[in-house]
Write a protein that holds these residues in place. Structure first.
Motif, PDB file in Angstrom:
ATOM      1  N   ARG A   1     -10.174  -0.642  -4.348  1.00 46.60           N
ATOM      2  CA  ARG A   1      -9.523  -0.952  -5.621  1.00 46.60           C
ATOM      3  C   ARG A   1     -10.462  -0.658  -6.795  1.00 46.60           C
TER       4      ARG A   1
ATOM      5  N   LEU B   1      -2.899   8.716  -7.427  1.00 47.55           N
ATOM      6  CA  LEU B   1      -2.611   7.736  -6.381  1.00 47.55           C
ATOM      7  C   LEU B   1      -1.779   8.301  -5.234  1.00 47.55           C
TER       8      LEU B   1
ATOM      9  N   ILE C   1       3.727   5.995  -5.524  1.00 44.22           N
ATOM     10  CA  ILE C   1       4.248   5.657  -6.843  1.00 44.22           C
ATOM     11  C   ILE C   1       4.511   6.910  -7.681  1.00 44.22           C
TER      12      ILE C   1
ATOM     13  N   ASN D   1       0.824  -1.212   0.000  1.00 40.58           N
ATOM     14  CA  ASN D   1       0.000   0.000   0.000  1.00 40.58           C
ATOM     15  C   ASN D   1       0.857   1.260   0.000  1.00 40.58           C
TER      16      ASN D   1
ATOM     17  N   PHE E   1      -2.566  -4.633  -9.732  1.00 45.53           N
ATOM     18  CA  PHE E   1      -2.919  -4.567  -8.312  1.00 45.53           C
ATOM     19  C   PHE E   1      -3.205  -5.957  -7.752  1.00 45.53           C
TER      20      PHE E   1
ATOM     21  N   VAL F   1       2.147   1.807  -3.546  1.00 47.84           N
ATOM     22  CA  VAL F   1       1.096   2.313  -4.435  1.00 47.84           C
ATOM     23  C   VAL F   1       0.811   3.781  -4.125  1.00 47.84           C
TER      24      VAL F   1
END
Length: 82
Positions: A54, A41, A13, A7, A77, A10
């Motif tokens: 998601r 994100l 990122i 997490n 993902f 992500v």
């Protein structure tokens, strides 16, 4: 612990990392799309292990770069969370 690391990755990122993953997992994403997706994100503290969250991310990515890229990102993902 692994869940937190995934997490965190992500949620932090960069567009460069997203482009690298796209190449590695064989899906197309333009530099502009990667910039927009990464900006969306970054810093949001999403939990990609949560199906509802998601799905929300995938819907937003579809608005940014189209359903094909969103579908491929969802596959990515799922690989991260499996």
């Amino acid at each position: 612990m692994i869940k937190n690391m995934v997490n965190l990755k992500v949620n932090m990122i960069t567009s460069e990392e997203l482009l690298k993953y796209a190449k590695q997992f064989h899906f197309e994403v333009s530099r502009d799309e990667a910039d927009k997706i990464a900006a969306y994100l970054r810093g949001k503290n999403f939990d990609i292990f949560d199906d509802r969250t998601r799905s929300q991310i995938v819907r937003e990515v579809a608005k940014i770069s189209g359903p094909k890229t969103a579908k491929e990102l969802n596959k990515l993902f799922i690989q991260f969370t499996s």
